[in-house]
Design a protein around this motif. Sequence first.
Motif, short mmCIF file in Angstrom:
data_model
loop_
_atom_site.label_atom_id
_atom_site.label_comp_id
_atom_site.label_asym_id
_atom_site.label_seq_id
_atom_site.Cartn_x
_atom_site.Cartn_y
_atom_site.Cartn_z
N GLN A 132 3.97 4.45 7.41
CA GLN A 132 3.05 3.68 8.20
C GLN A 132 3.41 2.53 8.80
N ALA A 133 3.31 2.33 10.05
CA ALA A 133 3.85 1.25 10.77
C ALA A 133 2.71 0.24 11.07
N PRO A 134 2.76 -1.05 11.14
CA PRO A 134 1.69 -1.92 11.25
C PRO A 134 0.66 -1.62 12.43
N GLY A 135 -0.51 -1.38 12.17
CA GLY A 135 -1.33 -1.14 13.09
C GLY A 135 -1.33 0.36 13.69
N LYS A 136 -0.74 1.29 13.16
CA LYS A 136 -0.56 2.85 13.15
C LYS A 136 -1.22 3.42 12.00
N GLU A 137 -1.48 4.68 12.34
CA GLU A 137 -1.63 5.64 11.33
C GLU A 137 -0.70 6.22 10.52
N ARG A 138 -0.81 6.40 9.38
CA ARG A 138 0.09 7.21 8.66
C ARG A 138 0.78 8.51 8.97
N ASP A 159 11.48 2.88 14.02
CA ASP A 159 11.42 3.44 12.68
C ASP A 159 11.01 2.51 11.64
N THR A 160 10.61 1.23 12.22
CA THR A 160 10.21 0.20 11.10
C THR A 160 8.87 0.72 10.59
N ALA A 161 8.70 0.71 9.18
CA ALA A 161 7.57 1.10 8.59
C ALA A 161 7.75 1.00 7.18
N VAL A 162 6.52 1.09 6.49
CA VAL A 162 6.43 1.25 5.01
C VAL A 162 6.62 2.84 4.80
N TYR A 193 -0.05 13.49 -4.64
CA TYR A 193 0.58 12.26 -5.62
C TYR A 193 1.45 11.61 -4.40
N TRP A 194 1.45 10.53 -4.61
CA TRP A 194 2.11 9.32 -3.80
C TRP A 194 2.95 8.23 -4.75
N GLY A 195 4.02 8.14 -4.16
CA GLY A 195 4.69 7.01 -4.57
C GLY A 195 4.22 5.57 -4.07
N GLN A 196 4.79 4.46 -4.36
CA GLN A 196 4.20 3.15 -4.19
C GLN A 196 4.87 2.55 -2.73
N GLY A 197 5.54 3.30 -1.93
CA GLY A 197 6.08 2.75 -0.78
C GLY A 197 7.25 2.08 -0.83
N THR A 198 8.22 1.97 0.22
CA THR A 198 9.11 1.03 0.37
C THR A 198 9.32 0.85 1.93
#
Length: 124
Positions: A38-44, A89-92, A113-118
Amino acid sequence: VQLQASGGGLVQAEDSLRLSCVGSEGAFNSYGLGWFRQAPGKERELVAAINWIGTSTYYTNSVKGRFIISRDNDKNTVYLQMNSLKPEDTAVYYCAAHRGRYTSAQTTVRYVYWGQGTLVTVSS
């Protein structure tokens, strides 16, 4: 299953990075897995997916030929090798899992099930 993602960071364009996601459960091979971002301002969006045994993979068009998803069920780990990175490609990045031993990598099933994001940041 609990998921723990790692491996994000700040890199320059054209660099490579490998993300890892470790699952807590012994029955890791009961789950299909995916990497979302998920990038800033964009959908996952779903970036890549892999079936329970690693014989089927899916990639969104923008990463085909650059990213590789793989898994090691003995280590309860899924990887996302990212090559030739671009600023877009910048995103969480999140790893996620769904139950079911499907033959094909799943793009429409509900990932429960989801991880915390990196965070991955690619500078130009």
